[in-house]
Structure formats: C-alpha cells, structure tokens
Design an enzyme around this catalytic site. Sequence first.
Site, PDB file in Angstrom:
ATOM      1  N   ASP A 121       0.858  -1.186   0.000  1.00 10.95           N
ATOM      2  CA  ASP A 121       0.000   0.000   0.000  1.00 10.95           C
ATOM      3  C   ASP A 121       0.890   1.230   0.000  1.00 10.95           C
ATOM      4  OD1 ASP A 121      -2.450  -1.360   0.037  1.00 10.95           O
ATOM      5  OD2 ASP A 121      -2.466  -1.484   2.216  1.00 10.95           O
ATOM      6  N   ASP A 140      -6.947  -1.365  -4.859  1.00 14.23           N
ATOM      7  CA  ASP A 140      -8.089  -1.063  -3.992  1.00 14.23           C
ATOM      8  C   ASP A 140      -8.983  -0.006  -4.630  1.00 14.23           C
ATOM      9  OD1 ASP A 140      -6.896  -2.771  -2.084  1.00 14.23           O
ATOM     10  OD2 ASP A 140      -5.856  -1.101  -1.117  1.00 14.23           O
TER      11      ASP A 140
END
Length: 171
Positions: A121, A140
């Site tokens: 991330d 995402d």
Amino acid sequence: MTPKLLVGSCAFLGCLVLDQVSKILVDHQLSYADRIEVIEGFFYLTHVRNPGAAFGLFSDGPSGIRLAFFISISLVAIGIVTSFFRKLAPGDRLSALALGCILGGAVGNLIDRVTRGEVVDFLHFRLWGGYSWPDFNFADSFIVTGVALLLLELLAAEGESRTAQDGAGSA
C-alpha cells in the site's frame, strides 16, 4: 470482438498493469515505512505492507492460515466477477468497464499475496481533524471504482424503471 469483451479486457489489463507498475516503483523508490509529502498536510506517498484485508483487518492471524484464506477469497471473488461478466449483454460497456476494474484490482492484490505474502500500500490521505485514512493502493481504488460504477448503473436503471412505470400509470 464484442464491445463488452473489448472494454472489459482493456479495463482489466490497464488496471492490472498500472497497479503492478506502481507497486514496483514504490518497492524500488521508497524504503519500507518511508513517507513523501505530496500535498502538504493532506496527501502522502508511503511504503507500507498489509498482510490483512481492507483497513488491516485480520492482519494479526497466523500467517499461513491468513494467506491461504485471503488467496481463497480472492479466487472465489475472481470467479464470481468472471461469471457476472459472462452473463453481460454483448453491448453492455459500462458493466464491462466496472467488472474489468474490479477484476484488475482483485488480480493485482492477489499477485501481491502470492508473490509477497502481503499487499503493498502506498497512498495515504490525512483528512479533517488529523484523521488518517488507512493506506491503500491502486488495486483497492479500482475495486471501489468498479463497485461504484455498478451501483450507479443499478440506480440509473431503477430510476428509468420507475419513470417508465409512472409514465405507463398516467396514460
């Protein structure tokens, strides 16, 4: 090639490539836990790892079980999205775009889990009152965008259906 297949395939490949290239760049340009301020006090590029699900859920479970669970869930989700895609009308471009985005994001995060055992991330936003949104990645974002497109399409279809019913009832 049907419009559905063309749009869905392009969305899938575009999302997957952008996701994977971005993660490779983060791996090579940022050390783990680095943070670069892009927009002062609001947006940062980071390098974190998430062994869990969204918002770090289940990240404390035993790694072997957790990894097998998330890979299994990802494969089931990919199967469901593919099944929905096959049932689309040949000209349904918007749903194909949405499902292509979802599939690209799901496969992108699956690749991370299989190759790294966790997801990379790197997008971090600090919101009002100092609240920080949990770090996330392009995969995402593509999943959320695809779901939002499907919901908008559903709401638009519902609105058209109600308008048609109202029109038929007043005639």
